[in-house]
Every structure is written in structure tokens, then in C-alpha cells.
Design a protein around this motif. Structure first.
Motif, mmCIF file in Angstrom:
data_model
loop_
_atom_site.group_PDB
_atom_site.id
_atom_site.type_symbol
_atom_site.label_atom_id
_atom_site.label_comp_id
_atom_site.label_asym_id
_atom_site.label_seq_id
_atom_site.Cartn_x
_atom_site.Cartn_y
_atom_site.Cartn_z
ATOM 1 N N GLU A 165 17.461 -51.631 76.251
ATOM 2 C CA GLU A 165 18.161 -51.406 77.511
ATOM 3 C C GLU A 165 19.106 -52.559 77.843
ATOM 4 O O GLU A 165 20.227 -52.359 78.312
ATOM 5 N N ARG A 166 18.620 -53.790 77.562
ATOM 6 C CA ARG A 166 19.464 -54.962 77.809
ATOM 7 C C ARG A 166 20.709 -54.919 76.912
ATOM 8 O O ARG A 166 21.814 -55.264 77.355
ATOM 9 N N ARG A 167 20.497 -54.497 75.666
ATOM 10 C CA ARG A 167 21.636 -54.420 74.750
ATOM 11 C C ARG A 167 22.625 -53.352 75.204
ATOM 12 O O ARG A 167 23.846 -53.546 75.166
ATOM 13 N N ARG A 168 22.084 -52.216 75.662
ATOM 14 C CA ARG A 168 22.969 -51.166 76.146
ATOM 15 C C ARG A 168 23.754 -51.626 77.386
ATOM 16 O O ARG A 168 24.938 -51.347 77.537
ATOM 17 N N GLN A 169 23.065 -52.353 78.284
ATOM 18 C CA GLN A 169 23.751 -52.854 79.476
ATOM 19 C C GLN A 169 24.830 -53.875 79.109
ATOM 20 O O GLN A 169 25.919 -53.878 79.694
ATOM 21 N N ALA A 170 24.475 -54.725 78.125
ATOM 22 C CA ALA A 170 25.460 -55.716 77.682
ATOM 23 C C ALA A 170 26.669 -55.031 77.074
ATOM 24 O O ALA A 170 27.824 -55.419 77.328
ATOM 25 N N GLU A 171 26.419 -53.989 76.270
ATOM 26 C CA GLU A 171 27.539 -53.273 75.675
ATOM 27 C C GLU A 171 28.348 -52.544 76.739
ATOM 28 O O GLU A 171 29.575 -52.456 76.654
ATOM 29 N N HIS A 188 25.962 -48.091 72.378
ATOM 30 C CA HIS A 188 24.802 -47.249 72.059
ATOM 31 C C HIS A 188 24.582 -46.242 73.175
ATOM 32 O O HIS A 188 24.752 -46.552 74.344
ATOM 33 N N ARG A 189 24.154 -45.010 72.776
ATOM 34 C CA ARG A 189 23.898 -43.986 73.783
ATOM 35 C C ARG A 189 22.617 -44.294 74.532
ATOM 36 O O ARG A 189 21.755 -45.021 74.049
ATOM 37 N N ARG A 190 22.492 -43.691 75.690
ATOM 38 C CA ARG A 190 21.299 -43.904 76.505
ATOM 39 C C ARG A 190 20.089 -43.259 75.828
ATOM 40 O O ARG A 190 20.206 -42.281 75.090
ATOM 41 N N PRO A 191 18.810 -43.804 76.053
ATOM 42 C CA PRO A 191 17.614 -43.274 75.388
ATOM 43 C C PRO A 191 17.319 -41.836 75.795
ATOM 44 O O PRO A 191 17.501 -41.451 76.942
#
Length: 380
Positions: A110-116, A3-6
Motif C-alpha cells: 500500500e505504501r508503494r502504491r501511495q508513493a507511486e 501498480h493497481r489497487r489490491p
């Protein structure tokens, strides 16, 4: 998929659009709805803003949703009732809940983005590791190939040293005797016969060495297939011993074979080469006047042949390597190809060869040959 950053503007735009859409849908129905329904629905734009734009966008959309909720869905409609304790509490609760939901949603996104991102990094590291492993395997294969080349070069060097030594010795003897015989020095008949015998011995030694070299080259080229026939083993052993009488003149030979030994299915010339190499090896590694025993016996569908000497024997660590090309046992000065030829010939006939300790000291070389299937005893 990562996922792209917010993005704050995108989150704010989408959240505001969702809030306006929710108001447009709920406004005609507000008289039939409880206060909880628009409050819950208007939390959703904040969640959307949090997912797409982060905490700031979620906060702005939540504030706007709170104003819309207070003005449009708390009676009297169309007025801001912040001074009314009940409505003020409702608006405050709505704002807190909206902010809390937005914060939780933003954190989870954010946690999901970091995990990805970690997953993508791990996949990249895994791909890199696989690439490194492939490169390591390639380098290992290259090192193995270079090691084989180096070993072959060492074997060739050892062969050249051994062969040059074995060639020089008989050649030097032949040249010296020939020079003496061509000179003016008088020799009686006995001395002359002895010198000529010495020349003959060294010539036969050269012939055996050249024969071994040619056989080794044929083995390495894969063109050493045996031409089988029925072979009378006692006859072959007797003929071989007679041919090598000059080689074995300083030793006592004992032949231990039964006259009715079955015929073996073998290449006569190659079998003679094996026996000759083993007998010459025995004379080279046993003291003068010692006994060398040659024998054979039937064992099931095979004939077992042995050559036994009473020299120093062969240490355990050398018992396999001495059958490898250009490998020599401890203290040996031979070319290192005779026993390798024996092994190649025996295995080409479907037999086995090995060495054990002889009774009373020394070494006992034993190999097997198949018996002729058509008849236990036939005329050669």
C-alpha cells in the motif's frame, strides 16, 4: 509504472493456488523435512495474497495455510491436533507469523502504491507547471511585442507632433513674408533683402528637416551604407560652416583644426550631415552671442571631431537616450531624429559618438572617423 489497487478475490485465488502448489510439492517430501521448512514455505502464499489482495485475503490464506500445516505436516499426519499443547503453540505461532508477514507485506504494498500515486501526481503537476510556464513565456513575449508596438506608436506620435511643429514654423514665416512682399506695402531695398533672407533661412531649415526625415527612413530600411572616399576634414568643416552661416549668425564660431590633419575614410555627404546636425543642435541649445567651437585632431588611427557649446548642457540620464530615434533631451523641442542620424552614420563608419560636459558649462559632442589607410595625407 503505477501498480493497481489490491483485489481481494484475485489475491485470495492466487494465494490459495500458491498454497495448494506448495503442499503438492512438499507433501511427498514431508518425511525428510523438518517442521520449519513447510512452515516457512507456507508463509509465502500469504505474502502473495497480501500483495495482490490486501489484508483480508492474506488472513484467509494464512488461516488455510495454518490448517494445512497442522494437518499435513505435524505428526500424526492427517489429524487436527489443536488439543496438543505443542502442536497448538506451533499452529498459533505459524498463524501469528503468517498474519504479521501478510500485514507487513500489505502495508508495504500500500505504501508503494501511495508513493507511486504521489509520484504520478507530482509528474502530472510538473507537466502542468511546464505548460503554465510555456504559456507564461508566450504571454510575456506577446506583451513584449505589444509593448514594442505601443512604443513605436508613441514614437510616431511624438515624431508627428515634433515634425508638424517644425514644419509649421518655417512655413508660417514663408507664407507671411511672401504675402507681405506680394502686397502693396512699399519696402526699401534693405528691408526687402532682409525679408528674402528670412525666407531663404526658413527654406533651408525645411530642407534640412526633410533631409533628416529621408535619412532616418533610409536608416530604418537598412539602405544607408556609406560610400567611402578620402575626405579632407578641414575643407569639409569650412564648407559646412559657410553653408550654415544663416543658422549660426547669432553665435560666434571657432574652428580648431590643424591644416595637416589626416584624411578620413568617410562618405562626404553623410559626414557633412553629421557635422550639420551637431552644429544646428549646438545653436539651438546655447544662448545668442555665445561661442560654438568645432575642432578635430588625430588620435591613433582615428580622427576625433567635436562640436562644443556653452548652453545648459545635458543631464547624465539623457546622455544615452538622446541618440535614440525620436528621443529628446530635457526641455528640447527638436524632432528627436538629428542625433539618432549622427549615431547611425558614425557607427556605420566604425566610429563612436558621445557627449560630455564642456569646460565652463555646456555640452561637448565628440565622434570619431577612421583615417585613410593608404596615406596619412592625400589630395582629395
Amino acid at each position: 509504472m503505477l501498480h493497481r489497487r489490491p483485489s481481494g478475490p484475485i489475491g485470495l485465488l492466487c494465494g490459495t493456488t500458491a498454497a495448494l502448489a506448495a503442499v503438492a510439492v512438499l507433501l511427498p517430501l514431508r518425511d525428510d523435512l523438518s517442521k520449519a521448512t513447510p512452515a516457512l514455505v507456507l508463509l509465502l502464499p500469504g505474502v502473495l495474497a497480501a500483495l495482490l489482495g490486501g489484508r483480508v485475503a492474506a488472513g484467509v490464506v494464512a488461516a488455510g495455510s495454518a490448517i494445512a500445516f497442522g494437518v499435513l505436516f505435524l505428526p500424526p499426519f492427517g489429524e487436527w491436533k489443536v488439543l496438543d499443547p505443542e502442536d497448538a503453540n506451533a499452529v498459533i505461532v505459524f498463524v501469528l507469523v503468517a498474519l504479521l508477514v501478510g500485514e507487513v507485506t500489505a502495508r508495504e504494498a500500500e505504501r508503494r502504491r501511495q508513493a507511486e500515486a504521489r509520484t504520478a501526481e507530482l509528474e502530472a503537476l510538473t507537466a502542468r507547471l511546464e505548460q503554465v510556464q510555456r504559456e507564461e513565456e508566450r504571454l510575456t513575449g506577446e506583451l513584449d511585442r505589444l509593448a514594442v508596438i505601443a512604443e513605436v506608436d508613441q514614437q510616431r506620435s511624438a515624431l508627428l507632433r515634433s515634425v508638424s511643429h517644425e514644419l509649421r514654423t518655417p512655413l508660417a514665416t514663408i507664407r507671411a513674408v511672401s504675402s507681405d512682399l506680394q502686397g502693396d506695402a512699399p519696402y526699401d531695398d534693405a528691408t526687402r533683402a532682409e525679408l528674402l533672407g528670412l525666407v531663404s533661412d526658413e527654406a533651408e531649415r525645411l530642407d534640412r528637416l526633410v533631409s533628416n526625415l529621408l535619412s532616418m527612413s533610409r536608416i530604418e530600411a537598412g539602405s544607408f551604407a556609406p560610400e567611402r572616399q578620402a575626405v579632407d576634414l578641414p575643407e569639409l568643416l569650412t564648407a559646412t560652416i559657410a553653408r550654415l552661416r544663416r543658422v549660426t549668425k547669432d553665435h560666434r564660431l571657432e574652428l580648431e583644426v590643424a591644416p595637416d590633419l589626416p584624411l578620413v575614410d568617410a562618405d562626404y555627404t553623410q559626414l557633412d550631415l553629421v557635422v550639420s546636425n551637431l552644429i544646428e543642435n549646438a545653436t539651438r541649445h546655447s544662448p545668442p552671442r555665445s561661442t560654438i567651437r568645432i575642432g578635430g585632431r588625430a588620435v591613433d588611427a582615428l580622427v576625433e571631431i567635436w562640436v562644443e557649446n556653452h548652453g545648459d548642457g545635458i543631464i547624465a540620464t539623457d546622455r544615452k537616450r538622446i541618440f535614440e530615434p525620436f528621443r529628446r533631451g530635457h526641455g528640447s523641442r527638436s524632432s528627436g531624429i538629428g542625433l539618432a542620424i549622427c549615431k547611425a552614420v558614425v557607427e556605420a563608419h566604425g566610429g563612436t559618438i558621445g557627449v560630455t560636459d564642456a569646460h565652463g558649462g555646456g555640452a561637448r559632442f565628440t565622434f570619431t572617423m577612421p583615417i585613410v589607410a593608404s596615406s596619412p595625407r592625400a589630395t582629395v
